[in-house]
Design a protein around this motif. Structure first.
Motif, PDB file in Angstrom:
ATOM      1  N   LYS A  65       0.779  -1.237   0.000  1.00 27.85           N
ATOM      2  CA  LYS A  65       0.000   0.000   0.000  1.00 27.85           C
ATOM      3  C   LYS A  65       0.810   1.286   0.000  1.00 27.85           C
ATOM      4  O   LYS A  65       0.330   2.299  -0.483  1.00 27.85           O
ATOM      5  N   LEU A  66       2.026   1.277   0.516  1.00 23.33           N
ATOM      6  CA  LEU A  66       2.796   2.519   0.521  1.00 23.33           C
ATOM      7  C   LEU A  66       2.950   3.059  -0.897  1.00 23.33           C
ATOM      8  O   LEU A  66       2.912   4.268  -1.115  1.00 23.33           O
ATOM      9  N   GLY A  67       3.074   2.166  -1.850  1.00 22.08           N
ATOM     10  CA  GLY A  67       3.183   2.591  -3.246  1.00 22.08           C
ATOM     11  C   GLY A  67       1.937   3.307  -3.748  1.00 22.08           C
ATOM     12  O   GLY A  67       2.011   4.134  -4.654  1.00 22.08           O
ATOM     13  N   THR A  68       0.789   3.028  -3.137  1.00 23.37           N
ATOM     14  CA  THR A  68      -0.454   3.661  -3.591  1.00 23.37           C
ATOM     15  C   THR A  68      -0.832   4.885  -2.772  1.00 23.37           C
ATOM     16  O   THR A  68      -1.560   5.737  -3.260  1.00 23.37           O
ATOM     17  N   ASN A 127       5.841  -1.781   5.570  1.00 21.86           N
ATOM     18  CA  ASN A 127       6.624  -1.169   4.501  1.00 21.86           C
ATOM     19  C   ASN A 127       6.832   0.306   4.812  1.00 21.86           C
ATOM     20  O   ASN A 127       6.034   1.145   4.413  1.00 21.86           O
ATOM     21  N   PRO A 128       7.909   0.630   5.513  1.00 18.90           N
ATOM     22  CA  PRO A 128       8.157   2.037   5.842  1.00 18.90           C
ATOM     23  C   PRO A 128       8.825   2.819   4.717  1.00 18.90           C
ATOM     24  O   PRO A 128       9.105   4.007   4.871  1.00 18.90           O
ATOM     25  N   GLY A 129       9.071   2.176   3.606  1.00 20.27           N
ATOM     26  CA  GLY A 129       9.753   2.845   2.512  1.00 20.27           C
ATOM     27  C   GLY A 129      11.262   2.751   2.692  1.00 20.27           C
ATOM     28  O   GLY A 129      11.762   2.320   3.727  1.00 20.27           O
ATOM     29  N   GLU A 130      11.968   3.158   1.659  1.00 16.53           N
ATOM     30  CA  GLU A 130      13.430   3.079   1.687  1.00 16.53           C
ATOM     31  C   GLU A 130      14.009   4.210   2.530  1.00 16.53           C
ATOM     32  O   GLU A 130      13.472   5.309   2.567  1.00 16.53           O
ATOM     33  N   VAL A 135      11.090   4.795  11.030  1.00 22.88           N
ATOM     34  CA  VAL A 135      10.165   3.660  11.070  1.00 22.88           C
ATOM     35  C   VAL A 135      10.907   2.379  10.683  1.00 22.88           C
ATOM     36  O   VAL A 135      11.535   2.314   9.627  1.00 22.88           O
ATOM     37  N   LEU A 136      10.805   1.389  11.548  1.00 27.38           N
ATOM     38  CA  LEU A 136      11.416   0.090  11.312  1.00 27.38           C
ATOM     39  C   LEU A 136      10.418  -0.841  10.622  1.00 27.38           C
ATOM     40  O   LEU A 136       9.207  -0.698  10.801  1.00 27.38           O
TER      41      LEU A 136
END
Length: 191
Positions: A65-68, A127-130, A135-136
Motif C-alpha cells: 500500500k505505501l506505493g499507492t 513497509n516504511p519505505g526506503e 520507522v522500522l
C-alpha cells in the motif's frame, strides 16, 4: 514516471492551492465510493474490516500500500505533522511517556511530531519505505520489543489490523503502558 504523473495532474487539475484541494477532494471521494460499494469489506456492529483470504494475503496487501498512498502522505505531511503535534500535546498518556512505539507508522510523521515534543519514539510498519530512519520494518501483530520496554503505544491504524485481539494482546504485554488510538478522522489515515 513521477514526472509524467505530475504533468498528468497539472493537465487534469491545474496549478496552485485550489488545484491541489480539488485533486485531494476527488481522491477522497473515490476512496469513499470504493469503500461503500466494495464487497471487500465486512461490516458489523458499526465497524468495517477488510476481508482477506489469509494472513499472508493481508501482509502482502498492507506492504504494497505505501506505493499507492505514499504520494498522498508526502503531499499532506506538513499539515499532518502539525495536526499530530497538536493532538499529542493535549494527550496526557503521551506527555508522561518516555518512550512511544507508533504502530502502522508509514512515513513516520507521527514519530517526527513526538520527537518535536521531546519524546523518544520509533515507528513500525510492514513497509516504511526506503531509507526511513524513523520507522522500522515490523508487524504490529508480532512486536519484537521486550515486555516493559515501552511506556506508550500510539496508532491510527487499528482499522488496518488483521486480528485485533492479537494486536491488543501484543500491546498488553506491557501492563503499565498506555495504548493511545486515533479512530476516524485521523491525520494521515488511509483506507
Amino acid at each position: 514516471m513521477a514526472l509524467l504523473k505530475r504533468i498528468n495532474n497539472i493537465l487534469r487539475f491545474g496549478l496552485g492551492a485550489k488545484a491541489l484541494e480539488e485533486k485531494r477532494a476527488q481522491k477522497a471521494a473515490a476512496r469513499v465510493a470504493s469503500f461503500d460499494s466494495s464487497d471487500l469489506w465486512e461490516r458489523r456492529d458499526g465497524f468495517a474490516a477488510r476481508r482477506y483470504e489469509s494472513y499472508d494475503a493481508y501482509l502482502k496487501h498492507q506492504a504494497f500500500k505505501l506505493g499507492t498512498v505514499g504520494e498522498r502522505l508526502e503531499e499532506t505531511e506538513a499539515e499532518d505533522f502539525q495536526e499530530f503535534k497538536r493532538r499529542f500535546e493535549g494527550c496526557a498518556p503521551l506527555r508522561s511517556a518516555r518512550s512511544v512505539l507508533c504502530l502502522g507508522a508509514r512515513l513516520g510523521t507521527e514519530v517526527k511530531a513526538l520527537h518535536a515534543l521531546g519524546l523518544f519514539a520509533v515507528g513500525i510498519d510492514l513497509n516504511p519505505g526506503e531509507r526511513n530512519a524513523l520507522v522500522l520494518v515490523g508487524d504490529f501483530h508480532e512486536l519484537v520489543f521486550p515486555d516493559g520496554s515501552i511506556d506508550a503505544v500510539y496508532t491510527n491504524a487499528l482499522d488496518h489490523v488483521f486480528d485485533l485481539s492479537r494486536v491488543v494482546g501484543e500491546v498488553r504485554r506491557d501492563p503499565a503502558g498506555d495504548l493511545v488510538a486515533s479512530t476516524g478522522g485521523n491525520a494521515s489515515g488511509d483506507a
